[in-house]
Structures are given as structure tokens and as C-alpha cells.
Design an enzyme around this catalytic site. Structure first.
Site, PDB file in Angstrom:
ATOM      1  N   ALA A 136       0.855  -1.182   0.000  1.00 35.67           N
ATOM      2  CA  ALA A 136       0.000   0.000   0.000  1.00 35.67           C
ATOM      3  C   ALA A 136       0.894   1.237   0.000  1.00 35.67           C
ATOM      4  CB  ALA A 136      -0.926   0.019   1.220  1.00 35.67           C
ATOM      5  N   LYS A 137       0.305   2.395  -0.195  1.00 32.90           N
ATOM      6  CA  LYS A 137       1.047   3.652  -0.104  1.00 32.90           C
ATOM      7  C   LYS A 137       0.046   4.768   0.122  1.00 32.90           C
ATOM      8  CE  LYS A 137       5.453   4.773  -0.339  1.00 32.90           C
ATOM      9  NZ  LYS A 137       6.520   3.954   0.260  1.00 32.90           N
TER      10      LYS A 137
END
Length: 446
Positions: A136-137
Site C-alpha cells: 500500500a502507499k
């Protein structure tokens, strides 16, 4: 295989899809030269690895498409009473191997494409490092230098409120990234705990005295050093202390890598930061340089280094070049100018696909980012485990476990590199794809 990949490629855009009709990376480069982006670059490298694997069609969309993309607006009243609105994003790419994991960055150029690309990279990075996370980011489009500390805290807490339902100790665990640090993570942990109860494991990279991990600050730089050591062994180039190094970027990662390489006897002949660069063909005293900068002075004013244009840092002759700043700095023109034997990507995405092709043609080995800078997320995992155990490890234990993880990960990608006769970057993506695919298949699709 080609037919199934082409069907999926149509959904990703014809520019990337054309890669699959060619024989590797070069086939798609002409179509990308005028429309390159972070996501396209990531998918170009990924597609090259996919082209070496025989996957059923149903897996293609799963591996290339994020599970969730969230965009929110953060309304913050500034210190002067004015109202500002900041765009924020969280992209959750894949969680087949474990909870989503990825950093949170504050930067004026953050956009959804940038965050989407970095979320994908985190999926492959955690898989290469063989830690039980997905990718994720997150990011906020903001210049944090223009905000007071109070404004920054208010914005961070607003972000937590906006995304609190899609993050959690077993769901999605953010971490520090560009322009975020342990203090920001402490605010994040505190705000989340107001709504969900005591939850130190909801973020990593926290202060050591507030459920953080010993060894976390130096983890990415230390991991980079372990990565270089293993590559030098494999290439029969000698020890860390036998090499000359050039490091672009003297932030957390670059400074720690420089310190550890210098302590190992290596000669760091040039370094740069956002404001300038210095060089010394006899080697810089990194300990003295760090003390110089910690006193508030600039890197460029260090008396034992000759001033150098920061744009010229990458072309300084050396054995090992370490880009540890921003992405996209080694395009085809710069790749043709490099005077090194090895490029070690401590930054995220420093080499473009076009630049990577030039480096291959020149015989310059590239150690890819999804492995090289994996030390940070690995020690983040160690911090998370300590939070779950409610037990703090000694720093020696953290560093020893990190060394083992970096060594094992290198051995896995080096084996694929040798057996499949592919570049190390392709080998790293192959290892990651195989591990994520195995998890997807065994978990099922219903």
C-alpha cells in the site's frame, strides 16, 4: 501464455501491451518515451517479468490492479485563521500475503499515479523480502516546509479520521516516508487510538520511547549496506572496504549507508543533497561530515570536500553508485554518462526503463530498489511484531535478523538471475510475482 497476457495488456494500455509482442524491455520503450509516469515505469518492469512466466489469464488483473484507491480532502484551519484544503490518497494494492503495508509521504508533487505506483512496488518489495505483508502507499499533496508544526499535526490527525476505517493493526499499517517521521507516526498512533482503542501496531516507525523499534532509524541504510556486501560477493568484487562509493542523497538512507560503508573501510568519494554536492578523491570523513551537518551547517560548506554541481554527482567515477534521493534520475542520457561498475538503487525508482536498457547494454549491474531498500519495511515488520508481543527486542537482535533477511532475499533473486539468465531487476520481480501468485492461488478466488 502470450495470448492471455495480451488480453490483460489491453486493459493496461497499448503502450505497455506492446512489450509482450517484443523480446523484453526494449520493445515497449518507444511508446513510453513521451508519456512516461511512475505507474507506467513500474508496470514496464513488471511486464518484463510477467513475460517470463506462464500464468493463467485470471491472475493478470489481480496482480496488476489495486484492490482499493481512496482520495480524500483534508480541510484544515491554519494558524492565521485561513482555511486550506489538502488532497490525500491511500492506495491498497494487494493483501494476498498479509496486511497492506506502505509509507505515508508529504510532498507537493504527490498525486494518485505516484501513490498507485509506489503501492505496487510495496507489494513486490514485501514479497521479495519474504515478510507477511501486502503493498500500500499513502500521500498528501502538501509542502510541509510551509506549515507550522501545529498545522502539520492538525492535518495528520484529519488524515487519520478520514481513512481510519480502511487501516488497522491487521488491515493496513502505514509508516514514515518522504517528509514524514517518527513524530508524525506518533500523532497518527494517538489519533487512531482515540477511535479504536490502544493500537501501537497501527503504524510503524514510531519513536523508540513510544513503542518504536531499536534499529529502525538506520534500517534502510543498513539494509542497503548488507545488499551491497552480498552483491560484491556474488560478483567477486571483494569486500565493502575495497570499493569507492558515490552517494546521491544524504538524507536518512544516504547518510546511514555512507556512515556504515565508511566504518567498513569503504571510500566515499562524493555525496550530494538537495542543496549541493562535495567530492574528495581520497575519501570523505563521513563521521566529521555528519557532525558538521548536525550543527546546522550545509553539506556544501564542509571544508574537507571540494564543491561539485549536484547535477554532476551521478557521473563521478566510482565502483558503486548509490542513488538514494528521488526517482527518475537515471534516464538514457545520464545512464550513458555513468562511470561505475554497479548501481545500487537505495531510492525508489531512480532508473527509468530507458535508462535501465542503456545500463544493460553497457554491462553495468543494477541492484533493484524493491530489494535494496527493503531493510526499512523489514524492520517495520519487526516493530509490528514487537507491538503484537508487547515486548521490545535488543538492537543487536534487530540488526542480526535484518542481516539474515537481506541475505536470504539476495540469494533467492540471485538464483533466479542465474537460472533464467535475466537481469537482477527482472529476477526480483519474478521472485515477487511467484510468491504473490502462490498466495493468491492457495487462498482461492471465491
Amino acid at each position: 501464455m502470450v495470448r492471455s497476457l495480451l488480453i490483460c495488456a489491453q486493459q493496461m494500455g497499448s503502450a505497455i501491451g506492446r512489450l509482450l509482442n517484443g523480446q523484453g524491455l526494449a520493445a515497449c520503450l518507444p511508446q513510453l518515451r513521451h508519456a512516461s509516469s511512475h505507474a507506467e515505469n513500474t508496470n514496464t518492469f513488471l511486464r518484463e517479468a510477467l513475460n517470463r512466466l506462464d500464468y493463467p489469464e485470471k491472475l493478470q488483473n489481480l496482480l496488476l490492479t489495486p484492490r482499493r484507491e481512496m482520495s480524500v480532502e483534508l480541510v484544515v484551519q491554519m494558524d492565521d485563521g485561513q482555511i486550506e484544503v489538502f488532497n490525500a490518497y491511500r492506495v491498497q494494492h494487494n493483501n494476498a500475503r498479509g496486511p497492506y503495508k506502505g509509507g505515508l509521504r508529504y510532498h507537493p508533487q504527490v498525486d494518485l499515479d505516484d501513490v498507485r505506483s509506489l503501492a505496487s512496488l510495496m507489494t513486490w518489495k514485501t514479497a521479495v523480502m519474504d515478510i507477511p505483508y501486502g503493498g500500500a502507499k499513502g500521500g498528501v499533496t502538501v509542502d510541509p516546509r510551509k506549515l507550522s508544526e501545529r498545522e502539520l499535526e492538525k492535518m495528520t490527525r484529519k488524515l487519520v479520521v478520514a481513512i481510519k476505517e480502511i487501516i488497522g493493526t491487521y488491515e493496513d499499517i502505514p509508516a514514515p516516508d518522504m517528509n514524514t517521521d517518527a513524530k508524525v507516526m506518533a500523532w497518527f498512533f494517538d489519533e487512531y487510538s482515540k477511535y479504536k482503542g490502544f493500537s501501537p501496531g497501527v503504524v510503524t516507525g514510531k519513536p523508540v520511547y513510544l513503542h518504536g523499534s531499536l534499529g529502525r532509524e538506520a534500517a534502510t541504510g543498513r539494509g542497503t549496506t548488507f545488499a551491497i556486501r552480498e552483491l560484491l560477493k556474488a560478483l567477486h568484487m571483494g569486500k565493502l572496504g575495497d570499493q569507492n562509493y558515490v552517494i546521491q542523497g544524504f538524507g536518512n538512507v544516504g547518510a546511514w549507508a555512507a556512515q556504515l560503508l565508511w566504518e567498513a573501510g569503504g571510500k566515499v568519494v562524493a555525496v550530494s543533497d538537495v542543496a549541493g554536492a562535495i567530492a574528495n578523491e581520497n575519501g570523505l570523513d563521513i563521521g566529521a561530515l555528519r557532525r558538521h551537518m548536525s550543527s546546522g551547517k550545509t553539506l556544501a560548506s564542509f571544508p574537507d570536500g571540494a564543491p561539485l554541481k549536484k547535477e554532476d554527482i551521478l557521473a563521478v567515477p566510482c565502483d558503486v553508485l548509490i542513488p538514494a534521493a528521488i526517482g527518475g534520475v537515471i534516464g538514457p542520457e545520464m545512464a550513458a554518462k555513468l562511470q561505475c561498475k554497479v548501481v545500487v538503487e537505495a531510492a525508489n525508482g531512480p532508473t527509468t526503463p530507458e535508462g535501465d536498457l542503456v545500463l544493460r547494454d553497457r554491462g553495468i549491474t543494477v541492484l533493484p530498489d524493491i530489494y535494496t531498500n527493503g531493510g526499512g519495511v523489514t524492520v517495520s515488520f519487526f516493530e509490528w511484531v514487537q507491538n503484537l508481543q508487547n515486548f521490545k527486542w535488543e538492537e543487536e537482535d534487530v540488526n542480526r535478523k535484518l542481516d539474515r533477511k537481506m541475505t536470504d532475499a539476495f540469494n533467492a533473486l540471485w538464483t533466479v538471475h542465474r537460472e533464467m539468465a535475466v537481469p537482477l531487476r527482472t529476477a526480483a520481480f519474478v521472485v515477487a510475482l511467484q510468491r504473490v501468485t502462490r498466495a493468491e492461488v492457495h487462498r482461492g478466488f471465491d
